[in-house]
Design an enzyme around this catalytic site. Structure first.
Site, PDB file in Angstrom:
ATOM      1  N   SER A 120      53.549  14.136  16.583  1.00 25.86           N
ATOM      2  CA  SER A 120      54.490  13.808  15.513  1.00 25.86           C
ATOM      3  C   SER A 120      54.605  12.291  15.433  1.00 25.86           C
ATOM      4  O   SER A 120      53.936  11.557  16.171  1.00 25.86           O
ATOM      5  CB  SER A 120      55.841  14.482  15.734  1.00 25.86           C
ATOM      6  OG  SER A 120      56.437  13.970  16.888  1.00 25.86           O
ATOM      7  N   HIS A 133      52.453  13.874  12.200  1.00 20.01           N
ATOM      8  CA  HIS A 133      53.518  14.166  11.223  1.00 20.01           C
ATOM      9  C   HIS A 133      54.075  12.850  10.687  1.00 20.01           C
ATOM     10  O   HIS A 133      54.298  11.906  11.443  1.00 20.01           O
ATOM     11  CB  HIS A 133      54.626  14.975  11.892  1.00 20.01           C
ATOM     12  CG  HIS A 133      54.180  16.352  12.267  1.00 20.01           C
ATOM     13  ND1 HIS A 133      54.882  17.161  13.110  1.00 20.01           N
ATOM     14  CD2 HIS A 133      53.083  17.067  11.905  1.00 20.01           C
ATOM     15  CE1 HIS A 133      54.238  18.318  13.257  1.00 20.01           C
ATOM     16  NE2 HIS A 133      53.146  18.274  12.541  1.00 20.01           N
ATOM     17  N   ASP A 176      53.875  22.880  15.926  1.00 21.28           N
ATOM     18  CA  ASP A 176      52.636  22.669  15.178  1.00 21.28           C
ATOM     19  C   ASP A 176      51.539  22.175  16.132  1.00 21.28           C
ATOM     20  O   ASP A 176      51.774  21.320  16.980  1.00 21.28           O
ATOM     21  CB  ASP A 176      52.883  21.629  14.073  1.00 21.28           C
ATOM     22  CG  ASP A 176      51.712  21.527  13.125  1.00 21.28           C
ATOM     23  OD1 ASP A 176      50.960  22.508  12.997  1.00 21.28           O
ATOM     24  OD2 ASP A 176      51.547  20.447  12.503  1.00 21.28           O
TER      25      ASP A 176
END
Lengths: 272, 187
Positions: B12, B39, B132
């Site tokens: 992320s 991300h 994720d």
């Protein structure tokens, strides 16, 4: 992520059948993305056997339309990439006056977000009354979806975020009506649209349009269809007409010679 | 020791410093293409790749749809698009729905890389705030690639690395210096 994994041979059979029914050739779509989408649909509707799924598609028109609808994502948003829309307002709209008849083409429409973003900005810039917009939806259900212009409320946040950086005096309340779980584009923006039911690749427009808005469709095609689509679009545009593609997209092959990029930072091109 | 041909990294926004350290530790001419899905804010198109490139000795860029990938370059998934690897060794972008609330989603980059590049990949999951990447790393492992997870003790947020460890059978759990060492040994 899906658990079901389709075999290449089954995918080929499915795409051949779909092409026979409606003319859309998914074998010309980007392979991994389209494979994943088929797997998701099979999982959603609980089909393990692809032959049974094909039989259902052949015998149930409504189910077939649902399949076409779900094969094309509805994931755009109002004013996605606000910098591009600002550039359109600054660099393209001033080329037209209220005396001009502006013919605009929005091929391969799925959700209508792009179409209504454009119409809202044409209206604000006093150009909507002299504009005619031809929109070709990818399927019958997409056409209904676009005509209704009702969107899930979760997309409102993106629209508001995009509006923050857009050159506009409009607020979200000027554009849409809210209910509990959805919002609807106001009626005043659902005008001057002509729907063309033919797939854009089968259209017969020649030097017809001043502007073609064609963002984030090319990403779903393979290289051959990508180039074929751009060649088709080039034919539909007038000389010096404008082509707008997605920020992650590019011209490929012979089409690079047909257009000149008017700004390095945005994918707005002029036909040579 | 088995050597690999491609590297795929997921994390992320909080893994920015780790990714920067990896990129600045790899030498000029490092031959393995690196695919990175981190991300990021969907409305902010510029700045991220430029910041990563500042200290990197290898070229870092955001690919366009259908760009081919080449040795000696690192590629960052652009804002608001999923980044996938397609047969024929090129990229595709997609605006499909968010996966794990993320677009770009690590799972899609990893699973497409696993599908196309099979056992030639090292998949690396760094610090992150949701799960994720876990499914994608599992697919890399199932296709014969090497599953690597940054040691959760070293991560500011452990959710992503812990989910990746749980999803895989035999992941290499390494701290950042060991990950860099592993990558340097590939040439």
């Amino acid at each position: 992520m899906t658990n079901y994994k389709i075999r290449i041979s089954d995918l080929r059979t499915l795409f051949a059948e779909v092409k026979d029914i409606c003319g859309i050739d998914f074998s010309n779509y980007a392979y991994f993305t389209i494979k994943r989408r088929v797997e998701k649909i099979l999982q959603t509707y609980n089909y393990v056997n692809v032959d049974e799924f094909i039989e259902k598609l052949k015998n149930d028109e409504r189910f077939f339309e649902t399949f076409i609808f779900e094969m094309h994502p509805l994931q755009s948003e109002l004013f996605r990439d606000s910098e591009m829309w600002n550039s359109l307002i600054k660099n393209v709209f001033p080329k037209f006056s209220r005396k001009d008849k502006i013919k605009i083409y929005v091929p391969h429409c799925t959700s209508g977000d792009e179409l209504y973003s454009l119409i809202i900005l044409l209206e604000e810039n006093d150009l909507i009354e002299n504009s005619i917009i031809t929109a070709s939806p990818v399927g019958k259900r997409n056409k209904t979806y676009i005509e209704n212009a009702i969107y899930p409320i979760k997309k409102k946040e993106s629209a508001e975020k995009n509006l923050e950086t857009l050159t506009t005096k409009k607020t979200i309340n000027d554009l849409i009506l809210f209910s509990n779980h959805s919002y609807e584009i106001k009626e005043k923006y659902k005008k001057n649209i002509i729907f063309d039911d033919k797939p854009f690749l089968d259209s017969s427009y020649v030097s017809e349009f001043d502007i073609v808005l064609f963002r984030n469709s090319l990403i779903y095609f393979n290289s051959q269809m990508h180039e074929a689509a751009l060649n088709k679009i080039a034919t539909t545009l007038k000389r010096n007409g404008y082509l707008i593609i997605g920020v992650g997209e590019k011209l490929i092959g012979e089409t690079e010679k047909k257009f000149k990029q008017i700004l390095k930072t945005e994918n707005i091109f002029k036909k040579g | 020791m088995k050597k690999y041909n491609y590297i795929v990294i997921g994390g992320s926004a909080g893994s920015f410093q780790s990714v920067t350290k990896i990129l600045e530790s790899l030498p000029v001419g490092y031959p393995l293409p690196i695919f990175m899905t981190l991300h990021r804010l969907k409305h902010v198109r510029t700045g991220f790749v430029e910041a990563l490139a500042l200290k990197s000795k290898i070229k870092v860029e955001e690919p366009k749809d259908k760009d081919s990938f080449f040795p000696g370059k690192a590629y960052l998934a652009p804002a608001n698009y999923h980044l996938c690897i397609e047969p024929g060794n090129n990229f595709s972008l997609s605006s499909d729905e968010a996966v794990n609330h993320s677009r770009p989603a690590i799972d899609l980059t990893f699973s497409s890389a696993a599908y196309v590049l099979k056992d030639k990949i090292i998949g690396i999951i760094l610090s992150g705030a949701n799960k994720d990447g876990a499914e994608g790393l599992k697919m890399i492992e199932q296709n014969g690639g090497l599953a690597v997870v940054q040691s959760p003790e070293e991560c500011q947020v452990k959710t992503m690395t812990e989910a990746a460890i749980k999803a895989t059978v035999n992941p290499e759990i390494l701290n950042l210096d060991q990950i860099i060492e592993l990558l340097l040994k590939q040439v």
